[in-house]
Design a protein around this motif. Structure first.
Motif, PDB file in Angstrom:
ATOM      1  N   ALA A 128       0.809  -1.198  -0.009  1.00 15.87           N
ATOM      2  CA  ALA A 128       0.012   0.053  -0.043  1.00 15.87           C
ATOM      3  C   ALA A 128       0.859   1.130  -0.127  1.00 15.87           C
ATOM      4  O   ALA A 128       0.623   2.213  -0.703  1.00 15.87           O
ATOM      5  CB  ALA A 128      -0.984   0.134   1.060  1.00 15.87           C
ATOM      6  N   HIS A 129       1.933   1.188   0.737  1.00 17.51           N
ATOM      7  CA  HIS A 129       2.940   2.247   0.666  1.00 17.51           C
ATOM      8  C   HIS A 129       4.006   1.567  -0.352  1.00 17.51           C
ATOM      9  O   HIS A 129       4.771   0.844  -0.181  1.00 17.51           O
ATOM     10  CB  HIS A 129       3.681   2.261   1.948  1.00 17.51           C
ATOM     11  N   HIS A 130       4.151   2.386  -1.611  1.00 19.29           N
ATOM     12  CA  HIS A 130       4.495   1.664  -2.841  1.00 19.29           C
ATOM     13  C   HIS A 130       5.979   1.647  -2.467  1.00 19.29           C
ATOM     14  O   HIS A 130       6.679   0.404  -2.838  1.00 19.29           O
ATOM     15  CB  HIS A 130       4.139   2.398  -4.033  1.00 19.29           C
ATOM     16  N   GLN A 131       6.588   2.725  -2.297  1.00 17.78           N
ATOM     17  CA  GLN A 131       8.237   2.644  -2.134  1.00 17.78           C
ATOM     18  C   GLN A 131       8.740   1.668  -1.040  1.00 17.78           C
ATOM     19  O   GLN A 131       9.591   1.038  -1.342  1.00 17.78           O
ATOM     20  CB  GLN A 131       8.715   4.044  -1.973  1.00 17.78           C
ATOM     21  N   GLU A 137      11.484  -5.466  -1.090  1.00 18.56           N
ATOM     22  CA  GLU A 137      11.549  -6.188  -2.013  1.00 18.56           C
ATOM     23  C   GLU A 137      13.198  -6.352  -2.461  1.00 18.56           C
ATOM     24  O   GLU A 137      13.806  -7.534  -2.591  1.00 18.56           O
ATOM     25  CB  GLU A 137      11.020  -5.939  -3.449  1.00 18.56           C
ATOM     26  N   SER A 138      13.914  -5.315  -2.481  1.00 19.43           N
ATOM     27  CA  SER A 138      15.226  -5.004  -2.819  1.00 19.43           C
ATOM     28  C   SER A 138      16.109  -5.993  -1.740  1.00 19.43           C
ATOM     29  O   SER A 138      17.219  -6.613  -1.847  1.00 19.43           O
ATOM     30  CB  SER A 138      15.866  -3.548  -2.868  1.00 19.43           C
ATOM     31  N   VAL A 139      15.659  -5.577  -0.572  1.00 13.78           N
ATOM     32  CA  VAL A 139      16.563  -6.540   0.479  1.00 13.78           C
ATOM     33  C   VAL A 139      16.156  -7.758   0.839  1.00 13.78           C
ATOM     34  O   VAL A 139      17.151  -8.628   0.814  1.00 13.78           O
ATOM     35  CB  VAL A 139      16.126  -5.548   1.910  1.00 13.78           C
ATOM     36  N   GLN A 211       2.872  -1.680   4.596  1.00 10.87           N
ATOM     37  CA  GLN A 211       1.422  -2.045   4.663  1.00 10.87           C
ATOM     38  C   GLN A 211       0.631  -0.622   4.626  1.00 10.87           C
ATOM     39  O   GLN A 211      -0.837  -0.490   4.446  1.00 10.87           O
ATOM     40  CB  GLN A 211       1.107  -2.522   6.056  1.00 10.87           C
ATOM     41  N   GLY A 212       1.227   0.556   4.732  1.00  9.28           N
ATOM     42  CA  GLY A 212       0.673   1.725   4.570  1.00  9.28           C
ATOM     43  C   GLY A 212       0.004   2.292   5.742  1.00  9.28           C
ATOM     44  O   GLY A 212       0.137   1.692   6.973  1.00  9.28           O
TER      45      GLY A 212
END
Length: 212
Positions: A128-131, A137-139, A211-212
């Motif tokens: 929900a919090h895109h960044q 994902e990167s980690v 999760q936003g």
């Protein structure tokens, strides 16, 4: 909440491996499968079950547990993993298959992205919090890529250490393995064990933020 979707890769070649995956998950985390006869582990809201085709899904609320499960699945290979971090529609139905909400939409987007052949690790996170989702994902990708480069000896030391419990001494693990403490220490250093654990904790924190 976290919707975790795991889809089999190469099912036409390898046949249906979903039953094997569910059995292995249940053995590793008793109660994590929807039709388990034991209580769900803490952090599991709805257990893993087949949704459609060669795919399974669960609803979790513990980001650390999400990281553990996803890392374990990626280690064993053959699956694309999508994590959706966000709200779920309440009240939740008895099983994940019937549930709905933004987290499930995000998980669908994530698992489709994870199937890309351009990815080194078949994993994606959408939040929900895109960044924050992309950062998680990167980690997680770094953690999984590091794990994929470990030797059999490195995994032997890690598995023995983790199976023995959090308070075990390396000396005791070494004795059980029949090697020196220095050998165990060297294997763990080469495997970047401490660094990966730190990164996994960071990934869990980012999932919470996603999760936003």
């Amino acid at each position: 909440m976290f919707a975790v979707t795991i889809d089999q890769r190469g099912s036409r070649r390898d046949g249906d491996r979903v039953p094997d995956l569910l059995r292995a998950l249940e053995e590793r985390w008793p109660g994590i499968v929807a039709d388990s006869t034991v209580a769900r582990p803490s952090g599991c809201v709805r257990g893993f079950e087949r949704t459609v085709g060669d795919e399974v899904q669960a609803v979790l609320e513990d980001a650390g547990l999400v990281v553990e499960i996803v890392s374990w699945v990626l280690r064993h290979g053959g699956w694309s993993v999508g994590i959706g971090a966000g709200r779920v529609d309440e009240p939740l139905p008895p099983n994940a298959r019937a549930a709905s909400g933004p987290a499930f939409v995000l998980a669908r987007e994530a698992v489709e992205a994870a199937k890309s052949r351009q990815r080194v690790v078949p994993l994606a996170v959408r939040g929900a919090h895109h960044q924050a989702g992309l950062d998680a994902e990167s980690v997680l990708t770094l953690v999984a890529a590091t794990a994929a480069r470990r030797s059999a000896a490195g995994w032997e030391a890690i598995d023995a250490l983790e199976a023995a419990g959090p308070d075990v001494r390396q000396e005791d693990v070494a004795a059980a393995m029949g090697v020196s403490q220095q050998a165990v220490s060297q294997r763990l250093r080469t495997a970047l064990y401490d660094e990966s654990r730190t990164a996994a904790r960071a990934a869990a924190h980012l999932l919470v933020s996603a999760q936003g």
